[in-house]
Design an enzyme around this catalytic site. Structure first.
Site, PDB file in Angstrom:
ATOM      1  N   LYS A  14       0.837  -1.204   0.000  1.00 46.70           N
ATOM      2  CA  LYS A  14       0.000   0.000   0.000  1.00 46.70           C
ATOM      3  C   LYS A  14       0.874   1.257   0.000  1.00 46.70           C
ATOM      4  CE  LYS A  14      -1.888  -1.212   3.967  1.00 46.70           C
ATOM      5  NZ  LYS A  14      -1.145  -2.477   4.200  1.00 46.70           N
ATOM      6  N   ARG A  89      -9.601  -0.183   8.546  1.00 46.18           N
ATOM      7  CA  ARG A  89      -9.042  -1.496   8.858  1.00 46.18           C
ATOM      8  C   ARG A  89     -10.042  -2.391   9.556  1.00 46.18           C
ATOM      9  NH1 ARG A  89      -3.475  -0.323   8.284  1.00 46.18           N
ATOM     10  NH2 ARG A  89      -2.448  -1.641   9.769  1.00 46.18           N
ATOM     11  N   ARG A 128      12.220  -4.811   4.797  1.00 45.55           N
ATOM     12  CA  ARG A 128      11.812  -3.424   4.514  1.00 45.55           C
ATOM     13  C   ARG A 128      12.661  -2.400   5.272  1.00 45.55           C
ATOM     14  NH1 ARG A 128       5.729  -1.879   5.215  1.00 45.55           N
ATOM     15  NH2 ARG A 128       6.032  -3.006   7.147  1.00 45.55           N
ATOM     16  N   ARG A 161      11.326  -0.487  10.780  1.00 46.56           N
ATOM     17  CA  ARG A 161      10.238  -0.226  11.714  1.00 46.56           C
ATOM     18  C   ARG A 161      10.294  -1.191  12.896  1.00 46.56           C
ATOM     19  NH1 ARG A 161       4.857   0.283   8.035  1.00 46.56           N
ATOM     20  NH2 ARG A 161       4.081  -1.022   9.739  1.00 46.56           N
ATOM     21  N   ARG A 172       0.947  -9.287  13.773  1.00 46.01           N
ATOM     22  CA  ARG A 172       0.140  -8.392  12.922  1.00 46.01           C
ATOM     23  C   ARG A 172      -0.721  -9.207  11.966  1.00 46.01           C
ATOM     24  NH1 ARG A 172       4.891  -5.128  10.557  1.00 46.01           N
ATOM     25  NH2 ARG A 172       3.408  -4.029   9.256  1.00 46.01           N
TER      26      ARG A 172
HETATM   27  P1  AP5 Z   1       4.876  -1.461   1.768  1.00 38.75           P
HETATM   28  O1  AP5 Z   1       4.440  -0.683   0.566  1.00 38.75           O
HETATM   29  O2  AP5 Z   1       5.622  -0.779   2.837  1.00 38.75           O
HETATM   30  O3  AP5 Z   1       3.635  -2.289   2.359  1.00 38.75           O
HETATM   31  P2  AP5 Z   1       2.344  -1.770   3.147  1.00 38.75           P
HETATM   32  O4  AP5 Z   1       1.143  -2.429   2.540  1.00 38.75           O
HETATM   33  O5  AP5 Z   1       2.340  -0.294   3.255  1.00 38.75           O
HETATM   34  O6  AP5 Z   1       2.601  -2.493   4.528  1.00 38.75           O
HETATM   35  P3  AP5 Z   1       2.566  -1.940   6.013  1.00 38.75           P
HETATM   36  O7  AP5 Z   1       3.364  -2.896   6.842  1.00 38.75           O
HETATM   37  O8  AP5 Z   1       2.910  -0.499   6.065  1.00 38.75           O
HETATM   38  O9  AP5 Z   1       1.098  -2.138   6.331  1.00 38.75           O
HETATM   39  P4  AP5 Z   1       0.499  -2.160   7.708  1.00 38.75           P
HETATM   40  O10 AP5 Z   1      -0.877  -2.102   7.306  1.00 38.75           O
HETATM   41  O11 AP5 Z   1       0.851  -3.289   8.576  1.00 38.75           O
HETATM   42  O12 AP5 Z   1       1.194  -0.915   8.474  1.00 38.75           O
HETATM   43  P5  AP5 Z   1       0.660   0.522   8.820  1.00 38.75           P
HETATM   44  O13 AP5 Z   1       1.802   1.425   8.816  1.00 38.75           O
HETATM   45  O14 AP5 Z   1      -0.525   0.846   8.002  1.00 38.75           O
HETATM   46  O15 AP5 Z   1       5.732  -2.699   1.179  1.00 38.75           O
HETATM   47  C1  AP5 Z   1       6.306  -3.664   2.079  1.00 38.75           C
HETATM   48  C2  AP5 Z   1       7.676  -4.087   1.553  1.00 38.75           C
HETATM   49  O16 AP5 Z   1       7.517  -4.788   0.315  1.00 38.75           O
HETATM   50  C3  AP5 Z   1       8.627  -2.919   1.239  1.00 38.75           C
HETATM   51  O17 AP5 Z   1       9.920  -3.314   1.597  1.00 38.75           O
HETATM   52  C4  AP5 Z   1       8.498  -2.721  -0.281  1.00 38.75           C
HETATM   53  O18 AP5 Z   1       9.684  -2.216  -0.848  1.00 38.75           O
HETATM   54  C5  AP5 Z   1       8.219  -4.146  -0.751  1.00 38.75           C
HETATM   55  N1  AP5 Z   1       7.333  -4.219  -1.923  1.00 38.75           N
HETATM   56  C6  AP5 Z   1       6.199  -3.476  -2.137  1.00 38.75           C
HETATM   57  N2  AP5 Z   1       5.607  -3.836  -3.297  1.00 38.75           N
HETATM   58  C7  AP5 Z   1       6.372  -4.844  -3.814  1.00 38.75           C
HETATM   59  C8  AP5 Z   1       6.266  -5.642  -4.997  1.00 38.75           C
HETATM   60  N3  AP5 Z   1       5.259  -5.478  -5.860  1.00 38.75           N
HETATM   61  N4  AP5 Z   1       7.200  -6.590  -5.218  1.00 38.75           N
HETATM   62  C9  AP5 Z   1       8.235  -6.778  -4.334  1.00 38.75           C
HETATM   63  N5  AP5 Z   1       8.393  -6.044  -3.186  1.00 38.75           N
HETATM   64  C10 AP5 Z   1       7.462  -5.086  -2.937  1.00 38.75           C
HETATM   65  O19 AP5 Z   1       0.164   0.310  10.306  1.00 38.75           O
HETATM   66  C11 AP5 Z   1       1.072   0.074  11.357  1.00 38.75           C
HETATM   67  C12 AP5 Z   1       0.321  -0.128  12.650  1.00 38.75           C
HETATM   68  O20 AP5 Z   1      -0.407   1.067  12.974  1.00 38.75           O
HETATM   69  C13 AP5 Z   1      -0.750  -1.227  12.628  1.00 38.75           C
HETATM   70  O21 AP5 Z   1      -0.190  -2.491  12.906  1.00 38.75           O
HETATM   71  C14 AP5 Z   1      -1.690  -0.756  13.719  1.00 38.75           C
HETATM   72  O22 AP5 Z   1      -1.160  -1.013  15.001  1.00 38.75           O
HETATM   73  C15 AP5 Z   1      -1.684   0.757  13.520  1.00 38.75           C
HETATM   74  N6  AP5 Z   1      -2.711   1.198  12.574  1.00 38.75           N
HETATM   75  C16 AP5 Z   1      -2.524   1.816  11.372  1.00 38.75           C
HETATM   76  N7  AP5 Z   1      -3.698   2.086  10.770  1.00 38.75           N
HETATM   77  C17 AP5 Z   1      -4.669   1.628  11.615  1.00 38.75           C
HETATM   78  C18 AP5 Z   1      -6.087   1.597  11.556  1.00 38.75           C
HETATM   79  N8  AP5 Z   1      -6.770   2.100  10.492  1.00 38.75           N
HETATM   80  N9  AP5 Z   1      -6.750   1.047  12.597  1.00 38.75           N
HETATM   81  C19 AP5 Z   1      -6.105   0.565  13.674  1.00 38.75           C
HETATM   82  N10 AP5 Z   1      -4.754   0.543  13.789  1.00 38.75           N
HETATM   83  C20 AP5 Z   1      -4.050   1.071  12.764  1.00 38.75           C
HETATM   84 MG    MG Z   2       2.520   1.070   4.851  1.00 41.69          MG
END
Ligand code: AP5
Ligand code: MG
Length: 222
Positions: A14, A89, A128, A161, A172
């Protein structure tokens, strides 16, 4: 108002897809994970509260998350639309977003699920690195920065991270995939769900995301 929701499991891509899409659509990215990480860095009360859940791999409670998101949506730069990364989410968050948008005569234009199998998610999160300034993501092998340890986009330092440790990655996935399925169903039921194959190379996923906008009324600025 164009509201594009990017859905996907932790590590699906994402945060990789959101910034280039935002540039093409001329609207900002709102990523709740980035907002929470900024609050943690600032040491605010919200950050201290959110950190307890993030470090445990759990979702931050809906009440806190929804109010943070609504505050951000009320800012002037979000008036023409937003790309939501990591929100909603839960089914409760999805309904709260529908209500808030309906108050402005708007609705979610499209919800794009970036679909990636579990074993690949673990590989992606384990390798990552993200930048301090804006959270731009890189991967040790599949998407390395041009210069080691430095963001291509803004030159800031890269770091890993706290929640990308193996035990937290597993937590997660265990704790969050069920809620994701409910959000996917919410948008399937309202007819705005599109699914793209997230296992393709980054550029191919970007093209598929662009193609998923066809017929949704969301127009590319460039
Ligand atoms: P990346 O693009 O970073 O993936 P992402 O989908 O953004 O993954 P996240 O880990 O950020 O998602 P998340 O939902 O767990 O975390 P968030 O910060 O939202 O890509 C991942 C890796 O793959 C990178 O190294 C990239 O280079 C590589 N890659 C990407 N595309 C690729 C491809 N096509 N091929 C090969 N490699 C590729 O949330 C963190 C925490 O915050 C949550 O756990 C929760 O505690 C809290 N939180 C956030 N939002 C909410 C919410 N709405 N409600 C409740 N808690 C929340
Ligand atoms: Mg992300």
């Amino acid at each position: 108002m164009n509201v594009v929701v990017l859905l996907g499991a932790p590590g699906a891509g994402k945060g990789t897809q959101a910034p280039p899409l935002a540039a093409r659509l001329g609207i900002p990215v709102v990523a709740t994970g980035d907002l929470f990480r900024a609050a943690v860095r600032d040491g605010s009360q919200l950050g201290r509260e959110a950190r307890r859940y993030m470090d445990a791999g759990q979702l931050v409670p809906d009440e806190i998350t929804v109010s943070l998101l609504l505050e951000r949506l009320a800012r002037p730069d979000a008036a023409a639309g937003v790309i939501l990364d990591g929100f909603p989410r839960t089914a409760v968050q999805a309904k709260a977003l529908d209500v808030a948008l309906a108050e402005r005569g708007a609705s979610v234009s499209v919800a794009i699920l970036v679909d990636v199998p579990a074993d690949e998610l673990v590989r992606r999160m384990s390798g990552r690195w993200i930048c301090r300034a804006a959270g731009h993501p890189y991967h040790e092998t599949s998407s390395p920065p041009r210069a080691a340890g430095i963001c291509d986009v803004d030159g800031s330092e890269l770091y890993q991270r706290a929640d990308d440790q193996p035990t937290t990655i597993r937590a997660r996935m265990d704790q969050q995939l069920g809620a994701l399925a409910q959000v996917v169903e919410h948008y399937r039921a309202s007819g705005v769900l599109r699914t793209v194959d997230g296992l393709q190379p980054i550029e191919a996923v970007s093209a598929a995301v662009g193609a998923a906008l066809a017929g949704t009324g969301v127009a590319m600025a460039r």
